[in-house]
Design an enzyme around this catalytic site. Structure first.
Site, PDB file in Angstrom:
ATOM      1  N   GLY A  71       0.772  -1.277  -0.111  1.00 33.12           N
ATOM      2  CA  GLY A  71      -0.047   0.028   0.041  1.00 33.12           C
ATOM      3  C   GLY A  71       0.795   1.184  -0.035  1.00 33.12           C
ATOM      4  O   GLY A  71       1.872   1.399   0.661  1.00 33.12           O
ATOM      5  N   GLY A 118       0.000  -5.981   0.918  1.00 33.22           N
ATOM      6  CA  GLY A 118      -1.004  -5.819  -0.327  1.00 33.22           C
ATOM      7  C   GLY A 118      -0.568  -6.178  -1.766  1.00 33.22           C
ATOM      8  O   GLY A 118      -1.196  -6.862  -2.624  1.00 33.22           O
ATOM      9  N   GLU A 141       2.773  -5.487   8.322  1.00 29.20           N
ATOM     10  CA  GLU A 141       1.778  -4.336   8.464  1.00 29.20           C
ATOM     11  C   GLU A 141       1.780  -4.171  10.008  1.00 29.20           C
ATOM     12  O   GLU A 141       1.819  -3.123  10.246  1.00 29.20           O
ATOM     13  CB  GLU A 141       0.499  -4.750   8.121  1.00 29.20           C
ATOM     14  CG  GLU A 141       0.207  -4.699   6.767  1.00 29.20           C
ATOM     15  CD  GLU A 141       0.602  -5.990   5.849  1.00 29.20           C
ATOM     16  OE1 GLU A 141       0.221  -6.389   4.997  1.00 29.20           O
ATOM     17  OE2 GLU A 141       1.347  -6.882   6.752  1.00 29.20           O
ATOM     18  N   ASP A 149      -3.636  -7.786   5.901  1.00 33.02           N
ATOM     19  CA  ASP A 149      -5.018  -7.737   5.564  1.00 33.02           C
ATOM     20  C   ASP A 149      -4.874  -8.163   3.988  1.00 33.02           C
ATOM     21  O   ASP A 149      -3.990  -9.138   3.722  1.00 33.02           O
ATOM     22  CB  ASP A 149      -5.447  -6.160   5.472  1.00 33.02           C
ATOM     23  CG  ASP A 149      -4.524  -5.273   4.443  1.00 33.02           C
ATOM     24  OD1 ASP A 149      -3.347  -5.761   4.447  1.00 33.02           O
ATOM     25  OD2 ASP A 149      -5.018  -4.435   4.220  1.00 33.02           O
TER      26      ASP A 149
END
Length: 339
Positions: A71, A118, A141, A149
């Site tokens: 991200g 991600g 993360e 996630d």
């Protein structure tokens, strides 16, 4: 073969080559990080090609020295004073992740360089994911105050023993050999052969899974993790990371670090202690629901409360509505950041 490059200046390039579709993540100077625009274009291409009877094989790769570093943190930060881009990109990314997992066309990820967070969710779920000696994977993360996630609470929880908890909480890195050994990638191909593999897949001009697999295996080599690989430390990992709380995990890991031959634990433990306590606790619970007699902290509990029905991620349950649930059509699209 006829070849069409779509929007060559975009952050995501789409090429249509007879029965093959090629996606290139095109932000090399930024390690191909994922922004709302990146996710939107990926979804647009995948939606179009899944419905296109002529499209049979989808290949995704990165440009420069990364596949995707995950991200775009700057975008998240800048979004605090405007339309909530954090919410937008998360909604789009989770929706896209569901469709990648359930995509109907054969997909191949050619993964050179960094593939984290991600970004790795664009690799691991693919039918075929090809890595090299330069591939670096991690789910870091928790170290920045977030939690695993984009499907990784599910993916990591299905690894043998308690490796998933270890990777999620520590953000430990895996190389290409280790990814194949752990089952997070399907094939290892030396970097010098990766370009030739791409050309062969394009010339194959077919999405037949057996044919695609056969081509990849022409270039793939058998690999084993190095002797010092963390995958060879599973007995210690299973003992320490089977505990019910992060505090117990750290205490157990500390005890193991004092034993002869366990010098590798020190740097990992240091990083674990430096990570966000909240991020760690949320990460641990996200595939280990607590028993009824283990009440959690109120703030942690709040993370797992459902939204109001109309704000939940809209994943289509019926085939004719497969591509419903886009961000633009959700209640989120009208929300603004409030002070």
């Amino acid at each position: 073969m006829a070849q069409e490059v779509v929007n060559s200046d975009e952050v995501v390039l789409g090429e249509e080559i007879e029965h093959v579709r090629l996606i290139t993540l095109n932000r090399p100077r930024h390690l191909n990080v994922i922004s709302s625009k990146v996710v939107s274009l990926l979804a647009e291409y995948l939606e179009k090609w899944e419905k296109d009877d002529k499209a049979e094989l989808v290949i995704i790769k990165g440009s420069g020295r990364a596949f995707s570093a995950g991200g775009d943190l700057k975008m998240f930060y800048d979004g605090r004073n405007s339309k909530d881009s954090c919410l937008e990109v998360a909604y789009r990314m989770y929706w896209l992740g569901y469709h990648i997992h359930t995509y109907k066309k054969t997909q191949v990820a050619l993964v050179h360089g960094i593939s984290m967070g991600g970004g790795a969710s664009l690799m691991v779920p693919m039918k075929f994911s090809v890595v090299t000696e330069k591939t670096v994977f991690a789910t870091p993360e928790a170290s920045i105050g977030f939690h695993t996630d984009c499907g990784f609470s599910y993916i990591l929880s299905h690894l043998p023993g308690h490796l998933g908890e270890f990777f999620a909480l520590t953000g430990a890195r895996l190389n290409g050999k280790e990814l194949v050994a752990a089952g997070l990638a399907t094939h290892f191909v030396p970097l010098e052969k990766l370009s030739d593999l791409e050309k062969r897949l394009i010339s194959l001009n077919s999405g037949d899974e057996n044919a695609v697999k056969a081509v990849i295996e022409e270039f793939a080599v058998e690999v084993q993790p190095d002797e010092q690989s963390v995958l060879n430390k599973q007995s210690i990992i299973d003992e320490c990371f089977s505990k019910d709380t992060v505090a117990e995990i750290i205490k157990s890991f500390e005890a193991e670090s004092t034993k002869e031959g366990n010098g590798w634990i020190g740097p990992v433990l240091k990083g674990l202690k430096r990570s966000s306590p909240t991020g760690l606790r949320i990460t641990l619970r996200s595939w280990n629901p607590p028993s009824l007699d283990n009440a959690g902290d109120e703030k942690i509990d709040q993370v797992f409360q459902p939204f109001e029905e109309d704000l939940e991620l809209q994943i289509p349950e019926k085939e004719e509505h497969r591509w419903d649930g886009k961000y633009e059509n959700s209640p989120y699209a009208s929300l603004k950041v409030t002070d």
